[in-house]
Design a protein around this motif. Structure first.
Motif, PDB file in Angstrom:
ATOM      1  N   PRO A   1       0.801  -1.226   0.000  1.00  0.00           N
ATOM      2  CA  PRO A   1       0.000   0.000   0.000  1.00  0.00           C
ATOM      3  C   PRO A   1       0.832   1.273   0.000  1.00  0.00           C
ATOM      4  CG  PRO A   1      -0.271  -1.210   2.073  1.00  0.00           C
ATOM      5  CD  PRO A   1       0.422  -2.123   1.120  1.00  0.00           C
ATOM      6  N   LEU A   2       1.937   1.307   0.727  1.00  0.00           N
ATOM      7  CA  LEU A   2       2.756   2.511   0.754  1.00  0.00           C
ATOM      8  C   LEU A   2       3.484   2.732  -0.563  1.00  0.00           C
ATOM      9  CD1 LEU A   2       4.203   2.336   4.376  1.00  0.00           C
ATOM     10  CD2 LEU A   2       2.580   4.024   3.470  1.00  0.00           C
ATOM     11  N   ALA A   3       4.022   1.664  -1.159  1.00  0.00           N
ATOM     12  CA  ALA A   3       4.677   1.812  -2.463  1.00  0.00           C
ATOM     13  C   ALA A   3       3.679   2.257  -3.515  1.00  0.00           C
ATOM     14  CB  ALA A   3       5.337   0.492  -2.871  1.00  0.00           C
ATOM     15  N   THR A   4       2.472   1.713  -3.462  1.00  0.00           N
ATOM     16  CA  THR A   4       1.424   2.111  -4.405  1.00  0.00           C
ATOM     17  C   THR A   4       1.098   3.592  -4.250  1.00  0.00           C
ATOM     18  OG1 THR A   4       0.465  -0.111  -4.378  1.00  0.00           O
ATOM     19  CG2 THR A   4      -0.943   1.678  -5.142  1.00  0.00           C
TER      20      THR A   4
ATOM     21  N   ALA B   1       3.913  -8.045  -6.500  1.00  0.00           N
ATOM     22  CA  ALA B   1       5.170  -7.426  -6.923  1.00  0.00           C
ATOM     23  C   ALA B   1       5.117  -7.044  -8.399  1.00  0.00           C
ATOM     24  CB  ALA B   1       6.339  -8.380  -6.660  1.00  0.00           C
ATOM     25  N   ARG B   2       4.562  -7.911  -9.222  1.00  0.00           N
ATOM     26  CA  ARG B   2       4.483  -7.601 -10.652  1.00  0.00           C
ATOM     27  C   ARG B   2       3.477  -6.476 -10.929  1.00  0.00           C
ATOM     28  NH1 ARG B   2       5.571 -13.415 -10.831  1.00  0.00           N
ATOM     29  NH2 ARG B   2       7.695 -13.606 -11.673  1.00  0.00           N
ATOM     30  N   ASP B   3       2.418  -6.409 -10.127  1.00  0.00           N
ATOM     31  CA  ASP B   3       1.477  -5.292 -10.266  1.00  0.00           C
ATOM     32  C   ASP B   3       2.171  -3.968  -9.941  1.00  0.00           C
ATOM     33  OD1 ASP B   3      -0.598  -6.935 -11.031  1.00  0.00           O
ATOM     34  OD2 ASP B   3      -1.546  -6.996  -9.053  1.00  0.00           O
ATOM     35  N   LEU B   4       2.994  -3.969  -8.899  1.00  0.00           N
ATOM     36  CA  LEU B   4       3.737  -2.757  -8.562  1.00  0.00           C
ATOM     37  C   LEU B   4       4.719  -2.394  -9.666  1.00  0.00           C
ATOM     38  CD1 LEU B   4       4.596  -3.158  -4.757  1.00  0.00           C
ATOM     39  CD2 LEU B   4       3.158  -1.394  -5.796  1.00  0.00           C
ATOM     40  N   ALA B   5       5.385  -3.403 -10.226  1.00  0.00           N
ATOM     41  CA  ALA B   5       6.323  -3.152 -11.321  1.00  0.00           C
ATOM     42  C   ALA B   5       5.598  -2.528 -12.512  1.00  0.00           C
ATOM     43  CB  ALA B   5       7.007  -4.453 -11.738  1.00  0.00           C
ATOM     44  N   ALA B   6       4.399  -3.025 -12.814  1.00  0.00           N
ATOM     45  CA  ALA B   6       3.626  -2.478 -13.936  1.00  0.00           C
ATOM     46  C   ALA B   6       3.209  -1.042 -13.657  1.00  0.00           C
ATOM     47  CB  ALA B   6       2.398  -3.359 -14.183  1.00  0.00           C
ATOM     48  N   LEU B   7       2.828  -0.746 -12.409  1.00  0.00           N
ATOM     49  CA  LEU B   7       2.440   0.620 -12.056  1.00  0.00           C
ATOM     50  C   LEU B   7       3.635   1.564 -12.187  1.00  0.00           C
ATOM     51  CD1 LEU B   7       0.406   2.671 -10.928  1.00  0.00           C
ATOM     52  CD2 LEU B   7       1.049   1.905  -8.615  1.00  0.00           C
TER      53      LEU B   7
ATOM     54  N   THR C   1      15.609  -4.698  -9.401  1.00  0.00           N
ATOM     55  CA  THR C   1      14.306  -4.375  -9.969  1.00  0.00           C
ATOM     56  C   THR C   1      13.178  -5.110  -9.257  1.00  0.00           C
ATOM     57  OG1 THR C   1      14.249  -6.159 -11.599  1.00  0.00           O
ATOM     58  CG2 THR C   1      15.437  -4.133 -12.223  1.00  0.00           C
ATOM     59  N   ALA C   2      11.964  -4.595  -9.430  1.00  0.00           N
ATOM     60  CA  ALA C   2      10.788  -5.237  -8.839  1.00  0.00           C
ATOM     61  C   ALA C   2      10.545  -6.602  -9.461  1.00  0.00           C
ATOM     62  CB  ALA C   2       9.575  -4.339  -9.024  1.00  0.00           C
ATOM     63  N   ARG C   3      10.876  -6.764 -10.724  1.00  0.00           N
ATOM     64  CA  ARG C   3      10.663  -8.071 -11.366  1.00  0.00           C
ATOM     65  C   ARG C   3      11.662  -9.107 -10.851  1.00  0.00           C
ATOM     66  NH1 ARG C   3       8.616  -4.435 -15.008  1.00  0.00           N
ATOM     67  NH2 ARG C   3       6.512  -4.970 -15.721  1.00  0.00           N
ATOM     68  N   GLU C   4      12.852  -8.682 -10.495  1.00  0.00           N
ATOM     69  CA  GLU C   4      13.776  -9.603  -9.828  1.00  0.00           C
ATOM     70  C   GLU C   4      13.212 -10.010  -8.467  1.00  0.00           C
ATOM     71  OE1 GLU C   4      18.227  -8.361 -11.296  1.00  0.00           O
ATOM     72  OE2 GLU C   4      17.183  -6.942 -10.012  1.00  0.00           O
ATOM     73  N   ALA C   5      12.636  -9.047  -7.754  1.00  0.00           N
ATOM     74  CA  ALA C   5      12.008  -9.367  -6.465  1.00  0.00           C
ATOM     75  C   ALA C   5      10.835 -10.317  -6.649  1.00  0.00           C
ATOM     76  CB  ALA C   5      11.552  -8.078  -5.785  1.00  0.00           C
TER      77      ALA C   5
ATOM     78  N   VAL D   1      11.876   0.000  -1.715  1.00  0.00           N
ATOM     79  CA  VAL D   1      11.122  -0.773  -0.736  1.00  0.00           C
ATOM     80  C   VAL D   1      12.046  -1.830  -0.131  1.00  0.00           C
ATOM     81  CG1 VAL D   1       9.077  -2.187  -0.303  1.00  0.00           C
ATOM     82  CG2 VAL D   1       9.030  -0.453  -2.115  1.00  0.00           C
ATOM     83  N   ASP D   2      12.035  -1.910   1.185  1.00  0.00           N
ATOM     84  CA  ASP D   2      12.798  -2.973   1.839  1.00  0.00           C
ATOM     85  C   ASP D   2      12.213  -4.322   1.440  1.00  0.00           C
ATOM     86  OD1 ASP D   2      14.114  -4.667   3.921  1.00  0.00           O
ATOM     87  OD2 ASP D   2      14.726  -2.719   4.695  1.00  0.00           O
ATOM     88  N   LYS D   3      13.066  -5.356   1.473  1.00  0.00           N
ATOM     89  CA  LYS D   3      12.575  -6.699   1.157  1.00  0.00           C
ATOM     90  C   LYS D   3      11.728  -7.226   2.300  1.00  0.00           C
ATOM     91  CE  LYS D   3      15.032  -8.570   4.296  1.00  0.00           C
ATOM     92  NZ  LYS D   3      14.333  -9.222   5.437  1.00  0.00           N
ATOM     93  N   PRO D   4      10.773  -8.120   2.056  1.00  0.00           N
ATOM     94  CA  PRO D   4      10.273  -8.484   0.731  1.00  0.00           C
ATOM     95  C   PRO D   4       9.398  -7.372   0.172  1.00  0.00           C
ATOM     96  CG  PRO D   4       8.933  -9.536   2.415  1.00  0.00           C
ATOM     97  CD  PRO D   4      10.044  -8.830   3.145  1.00  0.00           C
ATOM     98  N   LEU D   5       9.454  -7.186  -1.144  1.00  0.00           N
ATOM     99  CA  LEU D   5       8.668  -6.132  -1.775  1.00  0.00           C
ATOM    100  C   LEU D   5       7.185  -6.304  -1.477  1.00  0.00           C
ATOM    101  CD1 LEU D   5       8.199  -3.788  -3.729  1.00  0.00           C
ATOM    102  CD2 LEU D   5       8.412  -5.430  -5.626  1.00  0.00           C
ATOM    103  N   ALA D   6       6.719  -7.550  -1.460  1.00  0.00           N
ATOM    104  CA  ALA D   6       5.288  -7.821  -1.298  1.00  0.00           C
ATOM    105  C   ALA D   6       5.121  -9.197  -0.677  1.00  0.00           C
ATOM    106  CB  ALA D   6       4.594  -7.759  -2.657  1.00  0.00           C
ATOM    107  N   GLY D   7       3.873  -9.568  -0.429  1.00  0.00           N
ATOM    108  CA  GLY D   7       3.587 -10.891   0.091  1.00  0.00           C
ATOM    109  C   GLY D   7       3.474 -11.942  -0.993  1.00  0.00           C
ATOM    110  N   THR D   8       3.210 -11.506  -2.232  1.00  0.00           N
ATOM    111  CA  THR D   8       3.083 -12.431  -3.355  1.00  0.00           C
ATOM    112  C   THR D   8       3.802 -11.875  -4.579  1.00  0.00           C
ATOM    113  OG1 THR D   8       1.070 -11.448  -4.277  1.00  0.00           O
ATOM    114  CG2 THR D   8       0.783 -13.083  -2.520  1.00  0.00           C
ATOM    115  N   ALA D   9       4.170 -12.790  -5.466  1.00  0.00           N
ATOM    116  CA  ALA D   9       4.806 -12.374  -6.713  1.00  0.00           C
ATOM    117  C   ALA D   9       3.843 -11.567  -7.580  1.00  0.00           C
ATOM    118  CB  ALA D   9       5.307 -13.601  -7.467  1.00  0.00           C
ATOM    119  N   ALA D  10       2.563 -11.911  -7.531  1.00  0.00           N
ATOM    120  CA  ALA D  10       1.571 -11.176  -8.332  1.00  0.00           C
ATOM    121  C   ALA D  10       1.509  -9.716  -7.898  1.00  0.00           C
ATOM    122  CB  ALA D  10       0.200 -11.830  -8.198  1.00  0.00           C
TER     123      ALA D  10
END
Length: 360
Positions: free
Chosen positions: A87-90, A112-118, A334-338, A101-110
Protein backbone atom coordinates in the motif's frame (compact mmCIF):
# COMPACT_ATOMS: atom_id res chain seq x y z
CA UNK A 1 22.46 17.65 8.70
CA UNK A 2 23.77 19.48 5.65
CA UNK A 3 21.89 19.34 2.37
CA UNK A 4 23.30 20.38 -0.99
CA UNK A 5 21.20 22.40 -3.40
CA UNK A 6 21.24 19.59 -5.96
CA UNK A 7 20.79 16.70 -3.55
CA UNK A 8 17.85 14.38 -4.10
CA UNK A 9 15.52 14.71 -1.11
CA UNK A 10 14.48 11.44 0.53
CA UNK A 11 11.44 10.66 2.65
CA UNK A 12 11.99 7.58 4.84
CA UNK A 13 8.91 5.74 6.11
CA UNK A 14 9.66 3.72 9.22
CA UNK A 15 12.36 4.15 11.85
CA UNK A 16 12.55 0.72 13.46
CA UNK A 17 15.41 -1.70 12.81
CA UNK A 18 15.41 -1.34 9.03
CA UNK A 19 14.97 2.42 8.97
CA UNK A 20 17.33 3.41 11.77
CA UNK A 21 20.12 0.83 11.35
CA UNK A 22 20.24 0.40 7.57
CA UNK A 23 18.41 2.96 5.48
CA UNK A 24 18.90 6.27 7.28
CA UNK A 25 22.68 5.89 7.79
CA UNK A 26 23.25 4.66 4.23
CA UNK A 27 21.11 7.42 2.70
CA UNK A 28 22.96 10.05 4.74
CA UNK A 29 26.31 8.60 3.65
CA UNK A 30 25.44 8.73 -0.07
CA UNK A 31 26.69 11.66 -2.10
CA UNK A 32 23.79 13.30 -3.91
CA UNK A 33 21.12 12.09 -1.46
CA UNK A 34 19.76 14.00 1.54
CA UNK A 35 17.57 12.56 4.28
CA UNK A 36 14.77 15.11 4.33
CA UNK A 37 11.92 13.52 6.31
CA UNK A 38 11.47 10.53 8.61
CA UNK A 39 7.98 9.15 9.10
CA UNK A 40 7.32 7.59 12.50
CA UNK A 41 4.56 8.21 15.00
CA UNK A 42 6.89 7.27 17.87
CA UNK A 43 8.13 10.43 19.61
CA UNK A 44 11.24 8.67 20.97
CA UNK A 45 12.20 7.53 17.49
CA UNK A 46 11.65 11.03 16.14
CA UNK A 47 14.01 12.36 18.79
CA UNK A 48 16.52 9.61 17.99
CA UNK A 49 16.47 10.51 14.29
CA UNK A 50 16.98 14.22 14.97
CA UNK A 51 19.79 13.46 17.42
CA UNK A 52 21.68 11.58 14.73
CA UNK A 53 20.82 13.50 11.60
CA UNK A 54 20.29 17.04 12.87
CA UNK A 55 17.62 19.15 14.48
CA UNK A 56 16.47 20.38 11.06
CA UNK A 57 15.43 16.86 10.01
CA UNK A 58 11.70 16.86 9.35
CA UNK A 59 9.61 14.25 11.14
CA UNK A 60 6.08 13.24 10.24
CA UNK A 61 3.64 11.03 12.09
CA UNK A 62 1.93 9.69 8.98
CA UNK A 63 2.95 8.92 5.40
CA UNK A 64 0.06 11.04 4.10
CA UNK A 65 2.13 14.09 5.03
CA UNK A 66 4.63 13.02 2.36
CA UNK A 67 2.02 12.79 -0.38
CA UNK A 68 0.80 16.27 0.55
CA UNK A 69 4.25 17.68 -0.22
CA UNK A 70 5.31 15.30 -2.96
CA UNK A 71 6.77 18.15 -5.03
CA UNK A 72 9.35 18.73 -2.27
CA UNK A 73 10.68 15.15 -2.44
CA UNK A 74 12.59 13.06 -4.97
CA UNK A 75 12.50 9.55 -3.47
CA UNK A 76 10.46 7.58 -0.95
CA UNK A 77 12.01 4.71 1.02
CA UNK A 78 9.60 2.21 2.59
CA UNK A 79 11.18 0.60 5.66
CA UNK A 80 7.99 -0.08 7.60
CA UNK A 81 6.49 -3.51 8.50
CA UNK A 82 6.09 -5.99 5.63
CA UNK A 83 2.31 -5.78 5.40
CA UNK A 84 2.55 -2.03 4.62
CA UNK A 85 5.00 -2.36 1.71
CA UNK A 86 2.45 -2.73 -1.09
CA UNK A 87 0.00 0.00 0.00
CA UNK A 88 2.76 2.51 0.75
CA UNK A 89 4.68 1.81 -2.46
CA UNK A 90 1.42 2.11 -4.41
CA UNK A 91 0.61 5.45 -2.76
CA UNK A 92 4.10 6.79 -3.45
CA UNK A 93 4.00 5.82 -7.12
CA UNK A 94 0.54 7.34 -7.52
CA UNK A 95 1.91 10.53 -5.95
CA UNK A 96 4.54 10.60 -8.69
CA UNK A 97 7.48 9.59 -6.50
CA UNK A 98 10.18 6.96 -7.14
CA UNK A 99 10.36 4.29 -4.45
CA UNK A 100 12.83 2.02 -2.69
CA UNK A 101 11.12 -0.77 -0.74
CA UNK A 102 12.80 -2.97 1.84
CA UNK A 103 12.58 -6.70 1.16
CA UNK A 104 10.27 -8.48 0.73
CA UNK A 105 8.67 -6.13 -1.77
CA UNK A 106 5.29 -7.82 -1.30
CA UNK A 107 3.59 -10.89 0.09
CA UNK A 108 3.08 -12.43 -3.35
CA UNK A 109 4.81 -12.37 -6.71
CA UNK A 110 1.57 -11.18 -8.33
CA UNK A 111 1.52 -8.09 -6.10
CA UNK A 112 5.17 -7.43 -6.92
CA UNK A 113 4.48 -7.60 -10.65
CA UNK A 114 1.48 -5.29 -10.27
CA UNK A 115 3.74 -2.76 -8.56
CA UNK A 116 6.32 -3.15 -11.32
CA UNK A 117 3.63 -2.48 -13.94
CA UNK A 118 2.44 0.62 -12.06
CA UNK A 119 6.00 1.96 -11.86
CA UNK A 120 6.48 1.35 -15.58
CA UNK A 121 3.17 3.05 -16.34
CA UNK A 122 4.22 6.11 -14.34
CA UNK A 123 7.79 6.08 -15.63
CA UNK A 124 9.17 5.86 -12.08
CA UNK A 125 11.96 3.94 -10.38
CA UNK A 126 10.86 1.07 -8.15
CA UNK A 127 13.81 -0.61 -6.47
CA UNK A 128 14.08 -3.27 -3.76
CA UNK A 129 16.63 -3.10 -0.95
CA UNK A 130 18.46 -6.41 -1.28
CA UNK A 131 21.54 -5.25 0.58
CA UNK A 132 23.00 -8.74 0.88
CA UNK A 133 24.07 -8.56 -2.76
CA UNK A 134 26.78 -6.26 -1.39
CA UNK A 135 27.92 -8.58 1.42
CA UNK A 136 31.65 -9.24 1.49
CA UNK A 137 31.34 -13.00 0.98
CA UNK A 138 28.81 -12.67 -1.83
CA UNK A 139 30.99 -10.15 -3.70
CA UNK A 140 33.95 -12.50 -3.27
CA UNK A 141 32.02 -15.51 -4.53
CA UNK A 142 30.79 -13.60 -7.59
CA UNK A 143 34.39 -12.71 -8.41
CA UNK A 144 35.49 -16.33 -8.02
CA UNK A 145 32.72 -17.52 -10.34
CA UNK A 146 33.51 -14.82 -12.90
CA UNK A 147 37.10 -16.03 -13.13
CA UNK A 148 36.09 -19.71 -13.25
CA UNK A 149 38.05 -20.56 -10.11
CA UNK A 150 35.69 -23.38 -9.09
CA UNK A 151 34.97 -24.89 -12.49
CA UNK A 152 31.31 -25.71 -13.11
CA UNK A 153 29.34 -25.18 -9.92
CA UNK A 154 27.22 -28.19 -9.01
CA UNK A 155 25.95 -27.36 -5.53
CA UNK A 156 25.55 -24.10 -3.64
CA UNK A 157 24.98 -24.17 0.11
CA UNK A 158 24.04 -20.94 1.84
CA UNK A 159 23.27 -20.57 5.53
CA UNK A 160 21.88 -17.60 7.39
CA UNK A 161 21.73 -19.12 10.84
CA UNK A 162 21.36 -17.64 14.31
CA UNK A 163 21.05 -18.91 17.88
CA UNK A 164 18.03 -17.17 19.38
CA UNK A 165 16.29 -19.80 21.53
CA UNK A 166 13.81 -17.28 22.96
CA UNK A 167 11.37 -15.59 20.57
CA UNK A 168 11.42 -11.80 20.65
CA UNK A 169 7.82 -11.38 19.59
CA UNK A 170 6.61 -8.56 17.37
CA UNK A 171 5.32 -8.66 13.82
CA UNK A 172 8.42 -10.39 12.42
CA UNK A 173 7.56 -13.49 14.46
CA UNK A 174 3.80 -13.25 14.16
CA UNK A 175 1.79 -16.20 12.92
CA UNK A 176 -0.79 -13.90 11.32
CA UNK A 177 -0.43 -14.39 7.54
CA UNK A 178 -1.23 -10.71 6.97
CA UNK A 179 1.97 -9.72 8.80
CA UNK A 180 4.17 -11.67 6.30
CA UNK A 181 6.38 -12.73 9.20
CA UNK A 182 8.64 -15.73 9.71
CA UNK A 183 12.13 -16.52 8.48
CA UNK A 184 11.05 -17.75 5.04
CA UNK A 185 10.12 -14.23 3.97
CA UNK A 186 12.73 -12.50 6.14
CA UNK A 187 16.15 -14.14 5.79
CA UNK A 188 14.76 -16.36 3.03
CA UNK A 189 14.37 -13.27 0.85
CA UNK A 190 18.13 -12.77 1.08
CA UNK A 191 19.36 -16.31 0.46
CA UNK A 192 16.94 -16.93 -2.42
CA UNK A 193 17.78 -13.61 -4.09
CA UNK A 194 21.49 -14.40 -3.85
CA UNK A 195 21.01 -17.88 -5.33
CA UNK A 196 19.01 -16.53 -8.29
CA UNK A 197 21.57 -13.79 -8.96
CA UNK A 198 24.38 -16.35 -8.97
CA UNK A 199 22.79 -19.27 -10.80
CA UNK A 200 19.73 -18.05 -12.64
CA UNK A 201 16.04 -18.95 -12.63
CA UNK A 202 14.55 -21.68 -10.48
CA UNK A 203 12.94 -24.69 -12.13
CA UNK A 204 11.80 -26.55 -9.01
CA UNK A 205 11.56 -25.92 -5.27
CA UNK A 206 11.33 -28.21 -2.23
CA UNK A 207 11.16 -26.84 1.33
CA UNK A 208 10.80 -27.77 4.97
CA UNK A 209 9.57 -25.11 7.40
CA UNK A 210 9.26 -25.70 11.13
CA UNK A 211 8.21 -23.77 14.22
CA UNK A 212 10.73 -25.04 16.78
CA UNK A 213 10.79 -22.65 19.75
CA UNK A 214 8.23 -22.78 22.56
CA UNK A 215 5.81 -19.90 22.11
CA UNK A 216 6.91 -19.17 18.53
CA UNK A 217 4.15 -18.64 15.97
CA UNK A 218 6.00 -18.38 12.63
CA UNK A 219 8.63 -20.52 10.93
CA UNK A 220 11.99 -20.23 12.69
CA UNK A 221 13.90 -23.15 11.13
CA UNK A 222 13.52 -23.47 7.36
CA UNK A 223 15.31 -25.27 4.52
CA UNK A 224 14.83 -24.52 0.83
CA UNK A 225 16.17 -26.66 -2.03
CA UNK A 226 16.20 -24.93 -5.40
CA UNK A 227 16.95 -26.68 -8.68
CA UNK A 228 18.03 -24.01 -11.12
CA UNK A 229 17.17 -24.19 -14.80
CA UNK A 230 20.90 -24.35 -15.54
CA UNK A 231 21.37 -27.47 -13.39
CA UNK A 232 22.90 -26.05 -10.21
CA UNK A 233 21.26 -27.15 -6.97
CA UNK A 234 21.04 -24.58 -4.16
CA UNK A 235 20.51 -25.70 -0.57
CA UNK A 236 19.47 -22.72 1.53
CA UNK A 237 19.11 -22.69 5.31
CA UNK A 238 17.60 -19.96 7.49
CA UNK A 239 17.23 -20.55 11.19
CA UNK A 240 16.96 -18.94 14.61
CA UNK A 241 17.54 -22.27 16.38
CA UNK A 242 21.06 -23.25 15.30
CA UNK A 243 23.20 -24.01 18.34
CA UNK A 244 26.30 -24.59 16.18
CA UNK A 245 26.54 -22.38 13.11
CA UNK A 246 27.56 -23.87 9.78
CA UNK A 247 29.53 -22.15 7.02
CA UNK A 248 27.89 -19.11 5.51
CA UNK A 249 28.76 -20.48 2.05
CA UNK A 250 29.91 -23.87 0.80
CA UNK A 251 30.14 -23.86 -2.98
CA UNK A 252 31.15 -27.07 -4.75
CA UNK A 253 32.41 -27.00 -8.30
CA UNK A 254 33.93 -29.45 -10.75
CA UNK A 255 37.48 -28.33 -9.97
CA UNK A 256 37.37 -26.71 -6.52
CA UNK A 257 35.17 -25.56 -3.70
CA UNK A 258 34.85 -22.36 -1.68
CA UNK A 259 34.00 -22.42 2.03
CA UNK A 260 33.39 -19.25 4.02
CA UNK A 261 32.42 -18.89 7.68
CA UNK A 262 31.10 -15.81 9.47
CA UNK A 263 28.73 -12.98 8.57
CA UNK A 264 29.58 -9.82 6.69
CA UNK A 265 30.61 -7.18 9.29
CA UNK A 266 28.51 -4.28 7.99
CA UNK A 267 25.29 -4.94 9.91
CA UNK A 268 27.17 -5.26 13.20
CA UNK A 269 29.06 -2.03 12.46
CA UNK A 270 25.86 -0.14 11.67
CA UNK A 271 24.15 -1.48 14.80
CA UNK A 272 27.12 -0.24 16.84
CA UNK A 273 26.66 3.25 15.40
CA UNK A 274 29.63 3.18 13.05
CA UNK A 275 29.10 4.77 9.65
CA UNK A 276 30.60 4.31 6.18
CA UNK A 277 31.76 7.93 6.26
CA UNK A 278 33.72 7.24 9.47
CA UNK A 279 35.73 4.27 8.24
CA UNK A 280 38.12 3.92 5.34
CA UNK A 281 38.01 1.24 4.15
CA UNK A 282 34.47 0.18 5.09
CA UNK A 283 33.27 -3.42 5.34
CA UNK A 284 36.68 -5.04 5.75
CA UNK A 285 37.07 -8.23 7.78
CA UNK A 286 40.24 -9.66 9.39
CA UNK A 287 42.36 -12.11 7.44
CA UNK A 288 41.55 -14.85 9.95
CA UNK A 289 37.98 -14.90 8.59
CA UNK A 290 38.86 -15.27 4.93
CA UNK A 291 37.33 -18.25 3.18
CA UNK A 292 39.29 -20.98 1.48
CA UNK A 293 39.40 -22.34 -2.05
CA UNK A 294 40.59 -25.89 -2.63
CA UNK A 295 39.71 -29.53 -3.17
CA UNK A 296 40.04 -32.86 -1.41
CA UNK A 297 40.25 -31.70 2.21
CA UNK A 298 38.34 -29.70 4.80
CA UNK A 299 39.42 -26.06 5.14
CA UNK A 300 39.40 -26.60 8.92
CA UNK A 301 42.15 -29.21 8.66
CA UNK A 302 44.40 -27.15 6.44
CA UNK A 303 42.88 -27.77 3.02
CA UNK A 304 42.74 -25.00 0.44
CA UNK A 305 44.28 -21.58 0.03
CA UNK A 306 42.97 -18.49 1.80
CA UNK A 307 40.86 -16.32 -0.51
CA UNK A 308 41.00 -12.61 0.42
CA UNK A 309 37.48 -11.41 1.14
CA UNK A 310 36.45 -8.34 -0.81
CA UNK A 311 35.12 -5.50 1.35
CA UNK A 312 31.38 -5.39 1.92
CA UNK A 313 29.79 -2.40 0.21
CA UNK A 314 26.24 -1.58 1.30
CA UNK A 315 26.79 2.09 0.31
CA UNK A 316 26.97 0.95 -3.31
CA UNK A 317 23.22 0.25 -3.32
CA UNK A 318 22.11 3.81 -2.64
CA UNK A 319 24.87 5.19 -4.84
CA UNK A 320 23.36 3.13 -7.66
CA UNK A 321 19.85 4.35 -6.80
CA UNK A 322 21.04 7.97 -6.95
CA UNK A 323 22.71 7.34 -10.30
CA UNK A 324 19.56 5.69 -11.68
CA UNK A 325 17.40 8.63 -10.58
CA UNK A 326 19.74 10.99 -12.41
CA UNK A 327 19.62 8.85 -15.55
CA UNK A 328 23.24 7.79 -15.13
CA UNK A 329 22.81 4.09 -14.35
CA UNK A 330 20.45 1.15 -13.99
CA UNK A 331 18.11 0.22 -11.18
CA UNK A 332 20.32 -1.96 -8.91
CA UNK A 333 17.48 -4.34 -7.90
CA UNK A 334 14.31 -4.37 -9.97
CA UNK A 335 10.79 -5.24 -8.84
CA UNK A 336 10.66 -8.07 -11.37
CA UNK A 337 13.78 -9.60 -9.83
CA UNK A 338 12.01 -9.37 -6.47
CA UNK A 339 8.97 -11.06 -8.01
CA UNK A 340 11.15 -13.97 -9.15
CA UNK A 341 12.37 -14.36 -5.57
CA UNK A 342 8.77 -14.30 -4.35
CA UNK A 343 7.90 -17.03 -6.87
CA UNK A 344 10.42 -19.24 -5.08
CA UNK A 345 9.26 -18.21 -1.60
CA UNK A 346 5.63 -18.94 -2.47
CA UNK A 347 6.62 -22.30 -3.93
CA UNK A 348 8.64 -23.05 -0.79
CA UNK A 349 5.68 -22.22 1.43
CA UNK A 350 3.45 -24.54 -0.60
CA UNK A 351 6.09 -27.28 -0.64
CA UNK A 352 6.53 -27.15 3.13
CA UNK A 353 2.78 -27.16 3.71
CA UNK A 354 1.94 -29.99 1.31
CA UNK A 355 5.16 -32.03 1.46
CA UNK A 356 5.71 -31.89 -2.29
CA UNK A 357 8.27 -30.51 -4.71
CA UNK A 358 6.89 -27.60 -6.73
CA UNK A 359 7.74 -27.07 -10.39
CA UNK A 360 7.92 -23.45 -11.52
Amino acid sequence: MTQGTNDLRVGLIGYGLAGSVFHAPLIAATEGLALDTVVTSNAERQAQARAEFGADLRCAADADELWDRADDLDLIVVASPNKTHVPLATAALKAGLPVVVDKPLAGTAAEARDLAALADERGLLLSVFQNRRWDNDFRTLRALLAEGALGDVQRFESRFERWRPQPKGGWRESGDPEEIGGLLYDLGSHVVDQALVLFGPAAAVYAEADVRRPGAQADDDTFIAVTHAGGVRSHLYVSATTAQLGPRFRVLGSSAGYVKYGLDPQEAALREGRRPTDEDPWGVEPEALWGKVGSGESPLTGGGRPEPTLPGDYPAYYAAVAAALRGEGDNPVTAREAAATLDVLEAARRSAREGVAVTL
